[in-house]
Design a protein around this motif. Structure first.
Motif, short mmCIF file in Angstrom:
data_model
loop_
_atom_site.label_atom_id
_atom_site.label_comp_id
_atom_site.label_asym_id
_atom_site.label_seq_id
_atom_site.Cartn_x
_atom_site.Cartn_y
_atom_site.Cartn_z
N ALA A 179 0.82 -1.22 0.00
CA ALA A 179 0.00 0.00 0.00
C ALA A 179 0.85 1.26 0.00
CB ALA A 179 -0.94 0.00 1.21
N SER A 180 2.07 1.15 0.51
CA SER A 180 3.07 2.21 0.42
C SER A 180 4.33 1.61 -0.21
CB SER A 180 3.41 2.80 1.79
OG SER A 180 2.28 3.42 2.37
N VAL A 181 5.09 2.47 -0.88
CA VAL A 181 6.29 2.00 -1.58
C VAL A 181 7.47 2.88 -1.18
CG1 VAL A 181 7.38 1.85 -3.85
CG2 VAL A 181 5.06 1.03 -3.54
N VAL A 182 8.61 2.24 -0.95
CA VAL A 182 9.87 2.94 -0.71
C VAL A 182 10.75 2.72 -1.94
CG1 VAL A 182 11.97 3.04 0.69
CG2 VAL A 182 9.74 2.80 1.80
N ILE A 183 11.26 3.81 -2.50
CA ILE A 183 12.14 3.74 -3.67
C ILE A 183 13.52 4.24 -3.25
CG2 ILE A 183 12.53 4.51 -6.04
CD1 ILE A 183 9.49 4.91 -6.27
N GLU A 184 14.53 3.40 -3.49
CA GLU A 184 15.88 3.68 -3.00
C GLU A 184 16.88 3.76 -4.14
OE1 GLU A 184 15.69 1.23 1.25
OE2 GLU A 184 17.04 0.60 -0.34
#
Length: 422
Positions: A179-184
Motif C-alpha cells: 500500500a506504500s512504496v519505498v524507492i531507494e
C-alpha cells in the motif's frame, strides 16, 4: 526448562536442533513444526496467529519460555501478548519490530540517528512514485513498505522494470504490504549480514553471514526468501564489523531505547559494503532464514542460555563461542518457487544423512503415509561444516546428490563470492 518454539520453517528446525542440545532443556515443543522438527521436538497443531491459543497451550503445558521465529508473528506482536500473560518470550515488541514491518519506519530512524543507508523516497500513491522514478538514474530499487515474505523487493535495471514494480505494488501484488512504496538508490558493493542479540540496552555480537536471494545460478532470476547462505562472511573484516556496530547497530539500539521502545531479541542487519563503508539495506527483527541454519551449526555456546538472557535483560557479561569452521547451507526448493508450485511430491534419501557436522534442516515438509513429502516452496536446507567455505560446500552438495527428488531444484553456485576470493 519447558520451551515452545513458534514456526514451521528451516529456521525453526535449526533453532529446535540447537535448543535440544541444552542441558537446561526438559521438554521442547514446536508449533506447528514440520517433518524435521518432529525428530527433535513435539509438534503441536496450534494456530500461531491466535495469541490466545498460544497462551492457553503455554498454561496447559507449563511452558517456561517461548521463542518466536517467523516475521509475521514477530511483527504482529505475539511476543507482547505472551509476555502479558506472564511467560518469558524471545521476541521483540511490536513497536520495536517495526524495524522489519515498515521500511519507511526504519528509513526515518536512520534519518533521525544519522545511520548510513541508501537515499530514498516514500510514496502512498502510484502516480507520484512513477514520476519520481522517471527523475532518477537506474538501476533503482523498489520495495513494498511492509512484510512481503522476502518477495517485495525489485532491483530494477531499467525504468520500465521499476515502473512495473511500482504498478504491481499498488495493484495489490503484495497485499497490504504494498500500500506504500519505498524507492531507494541502488547501492554498489557486496552484501553481508550481521546478527546481534539485544536485551533492550546491551548488545552481544553473534556472527556474520552472506546469503543468495536470487532463485537461479549467477544470482539471476526473481528474489526469493533465500536459496543458500554461508558463515562467516569473508568481506566482514574486524574493522568493518566495528564500524557496523558503532555506526549502525548501536545508534539503532540506543535510539529505540531513547524513544521508549527498547529492542529485545535478535537484530539482523542486512548491509551493503560500499566504497564508503557499510550501509544499512534493511533490518529484520528475527533470525534470518537460511542464515539461522549456518549460525546454529557454528555456535558452540548454549543457545537457550543466550536467548533467555536477551529476553530477560541479562546480557551483561555474556559471550558466545563459535566453531572456527565455516558453515554453508543449500536450499532445495519445489520447482516453480518463488511462483506457483505444487505440493505432495515424494522426497527420498534425505533422512539418515545427519551428523554433528552435517544437518538436513526441514522447511516445507510433511510426512504422509510414512513418506516424506514437499509441503512448501523452500523444502530442505542441506547444511554442512567444513574447514573452509569450499569444504563446507563440497560436503553439502555431496549430501544433496544422495537425495532423490525430481520435483525439486537448487543452485549449484552457493558460496561463489567467498570462493572467488581464493
Amino acid at each position: 526448562m519447558r520451551v515452545l518454539v513458534i514456526g514451521s520453517g528451516g529456521r525453526e528446525h535449526a533453532l529446535c536442533w540447537a535448543i535440544g542440545k541444552s542441558p537446561r532443556l526438559r521438554k521442547l515443543f514446536c508449533a506447528p513444526g514440520n517433518a524435521g522438527t518432529a525428530a527433535v521436538a513435539e509438534n503441536v497443531g496450534l494456530d500461531i496467529d491466535d495469541p490466545q491459543a498460544v497462551i492457553a497451550f503455554c498454561a496447559a503445558e507449563r511452558i517456561d519460555f517461548v521463542v518466536v521465529g517467523p516475521d509475521a508473528q514477530v511483527v504482529a506482536g505475539l511476543g507482547d501478548r505472551v509476555r502479558g500473560a506472564g511467560i518469558a518470550c524471545f521476541c521483540p515488541s511490536a513497536e520495536a519490530a517495526r524495524l522489519e514491518g515498515s521500511k519507511s519506519f526504519t528509513k526515518a530512524l536512520c534519518d533521525e540517528f544519522n545511520i548510513p543507508t541508501a537515499r530514498y523516497a516514500r510514496f502512498d500513491a502510484e502516480a507520484p512514485a512513477l514520476a519520481y522514478i522517471r527523475s532518477q538514474p537506474v538501476p533503482i530499487v523498489v520495495k513494498a513498505d511492509g512484510l512481503a515474505a522476502g518477495k517485495g523487493v525489485t532491483v530494477a535495471m531499467s525504468r520500465i522494470e521499476a515502473e512495473a514494480a511500482v504498478r504491481d505494488c499498488f495493484a495489490g501484488a503484495f497485499g497490504a504490504a504494498g500500500a506504500s512504496v519505498v524507492i531507494e538508490e541502488f547501492l554498489e558493493g557486496e552484501e553481508a549480514s550481521v546478527f546481534v542479540l539485544c536485551d533492550g540496552e546491551r548488545t552481544l555480537l553473534l556472527e556474520t553471514a552472506q546469503d543468495h536471494k536470487r532463485a537461479f545460478e549467477g544470482d539471476t532470476g526473481p528474489n526469493t526468501g533465500g536459496m543458500g547462505a554461508y558463515s562467516p562472511a569473508p568481506v566482514m573484516t574486524d574493522a568493518l564489523i566495528a564500524r557496523t556496530m558503532n555506526e549502525i547497530i548501536d545508534p539503532t539500539v540506543q535510539g529505540l531505547k531513547a524513544r521508549g521502545t527498547p529492542y529485545q531479541g535478535v537484530l539482523y542487519a542486512g548491509l551493503m559494503i560500499t566504497r564508503e563503508g557499510p550501509k544499512l539495506i534493511e533490518y529484520n527483527a528475527r533470525f534470518g532464514d537460511p542464515e539461522c541454519q549456518v549460525l546454529m551449526m557454528r555456535l558452540k555456546s548454549d543457545i537457550l542460555d543466550l536467548l533467555e538472557a536477551a529476553a530477560t535483560g541479562n546480557l551483561r557479561g555474556r559471550h558466545a563461542e563459535w566453531r572456527e569452521e565455516a558453515a554453508l547451507t543449500v536450499i532445495m526448493a519445489t520447482r516453480g518457487y518463488p511462483g506457483a508450485y505444487g505440493k505432495g511430491s515424494v522426497i527420498a534419501g534425505a533422512e539418515g544423512l545427519d551428523d554433528e557436522t552435517l544437518q538436513v534442516f526441514h522447511a516445507g515438509t510433511a510426512r504422509i503415509d510414512g513418506q516424506l513429502v514437499a509441503n512448501g516452496g523452500r523444502v530442505l536446507n542441506v547444511t554442512a561444516l567444513g574447514a573452509t567455505v569450499g569444504d563446507a560446500r563440497a560436503r553439502a552438495y555431496a549430501a544433496i546428490d544422495a537425495i532423490d527428488w525430481p520435483e525439486g531444484f537448487f543452485r549449484r553456485d552457493i558460496g561463489w563470492r567467498a570462493l572467488s576470493r581464493g
